[in-house]
Design an enzyme around this catalytic site. Structure first.
Site, PDB file in Angstrom:
ATOM      1  N   HIS A   1       0.845  -1.192   0.000  1.00  0.00           N
ATOM      2  CA  HIS A   1       0.000   0.000   0.000  1.00  0.00           C
ATOM      3  C   HIS A   1       0.878   1.237   0.000  1.00  0.00           C
ATOM      4  O   HIS A   1       0.652   2.153  -0.782  1.00  0.00           O
ATOM      5  CB  HIS A   1      -0.934  -0.018   1.220  1.00  0.00           C
ATOM      6  CG  HIS A   1      -1.939   1.102   1.217  1.00  0.00           C
ATOM      7  ND1 HIS A   1      -2.965   1.188   2.111  1.00  0.00           N
ATOM      8  CD2 HIS A   1      -2.048   2.194   0.425  1.00  0.00           C
ATOM      9  CE1 HIS A   1      -3.696   2.276   1.849  1.00  0.00           C
ATOM     10  NE2 HIS A   1      -3.150   2.905   0.848  1.00  0.00           N
TER      11      HIS A   1
ATOM     12  N   HIS B   1       3.241  10.819   0.462  1.00  0.00           N
ATOM     13  CA  HIS B   1       4.206  10.292   1.440  1.00  0.00           C
ATOM     14  C   HIS B   1       5.657  10.379   0.958  1.00  0.00           C
ATOM     15  O   HIS B   1       6.543  10.728   1.720  1.00  0.00           O
ATOM     16  CB  HIS B   1       3.880   8.830   1.763  1.00  0.00           C
ATOM     17  CG  HIS B   1       2.493   8.640   2.294  1.00  0.00           C
ATOM     18  ND1 HIS B   1       2.118   9.049   3.554  1.00  0.00           N
ATOM     19  CD2 HIS B   1       1.384   8.089   1.741  1.00  0.00           C
ATOM     20  CE1 HIS B   1       0.844   8.752   3.753  1.00  0.00           C
ATOM     21  NE2 HIS B   1       0.367   8.165   2.668  1.00  0.00           N
TER      22      HIS B   1
ATOM     23  N   GLU C   1       0.749   8.093  -3.917  1.00  0.00           N
ATOM     24  CA  GLU C   1       1.564   7.694  -2.770  1.00  0.00           C
ATOM     25  C   GLU C   1       2.849   8.511  -2.714  1.00  0.00           C
ATOM     26  O   GLU C   1       3.314   8.899  -1.642  1.00  0.00           O
ATOM     27  CB  GLU C   1       1.877   6.187  -2.835  1.00  0.00           C
ATOM     28  CG  GLU C   1       0.684   5.304  -2.519  1.00  0.00           C
ATOM     29  CD  GLU C   1       0.229   5.424  -1.069  1.00  0.00           C
ATOM     30  OE1 GLU C   1       1.072   5.429  -0.168  1.00  0.00           O
ATOM     31  OE2 GLU C   1      -0.997   5.542  -0.854  1.00  0.00           O
TER      32      GLU C   1
END
Ligand SMILES: *[C@@H]1O[C@H](CO)[C@@H](O)[C@H](O)[C@H]1NC(C)=O
Length: 227
Positions: A40, A128, A124
């Site tokens: 993930h 992040h 992502e």
């Protein structure tokens, strides 16, 4: 005097937020949508994310600036993780060119909607990865290496933990099996299947700031780490 003090505090807070991201560890998060696990994300985290603690430490700044100004400046520093650290740093396909085949296998889009994997990786990365202090290629390479190094499905199977409609497993037995098999502290998140039965959904492994080795952290309840 009060104004000068306020300025000094604003400057020091801004100074902190403009340097390299000062997080403590990564959560390497794998999800189990089907038979095997998929990545993930690799998420920078603060070890201390207790809001009360944060308010205590910055009590003076808050008193001088007032709540609104304080929270707008401190903003994401008051949270459990940094995110969206550089909107100008978009993921570029050519940067991760050599990794795409592995990413397709190990980091597939998890959404049921027909989203392209590249969009998922871009998201992502933006949310992040831009806070990871790593370059694009290195960020994805390290996540893939973590996944390749530890096959969670095999580790759980070795501990006698296999998907079952009849058998149930305690959270601690799953957590212990992951910790033993990987050397990483693990936190777990469960969800419910169509029949309302609790099932393992995501495994969070605590990884050091380089995205390579283990980071020791006490295991916490899954709810605290979900996002
Ligand atoms: C992980 O282990 C399982 C069970 O041994 C196996 O079926 C699966 O192919 C492995 N996954 C990878 C990516 O090697």
């Amino acid at each position: 005097m009060k104004l000068v003090l306020a300025f000094a505090l604003v400057l020091s807070l801004l100074a902190v937020s403009s340097t390299a991201e000062d997080f403590d560890f990564f959560y390497f998060v794998q999800q189990k949508p089907a038979v095997d696990f998929g990545i993930h994300g690799l998420w920078p985290n603060y070890a201390k994310c207790d809001r009360d603690d944060h308010l205590r430490r910055h009590g003076l700044a808050r008193a001088v600036l007032g709540d609104d100004a304080f929270f707008s400046i401190v903003g994401r520093q008051g949270r459990c993780w940094p995110e969206f650290c550089n909107d100008d740093n978009e993921l570029i396909l050519s940067q991760i060119g050599g990794l795409v085949a592995s990413l397709d296998r190990s980091w597939p889009t998890l959404s049921c909607k027909n989203r392209e994997s590249f969009q998922f990786w871009s998201y992502e990365w933006r949310k992040h990865g831009t806070c990871s202090n790593l370059e694009q290629h290195e960020y994805f390479k390290r996540a893939l290496a973590l996944k390749a190094r530890h096959n969670l499905t095999a580790i759980l199977a070795d501990a006698g933990i296999v998907p079952s409609n009849t058998e149930t497993y305690s959270l601690s037995s799953v957590r212990d099996a992951v910790a033993q098999g990987t050397g990483f502290t693990a936190n777990l998140q469960c969800n419910r299947d169509a029949d309302g039965e609790a099932q393992l959904f995501q495994v969070y492994m605590c990884v050091d700031k380089k995205g390579e080795g283990a980071h020791r952290l006490p295991a916490v309840n899954a709810q605290q780490v979900s996002r």
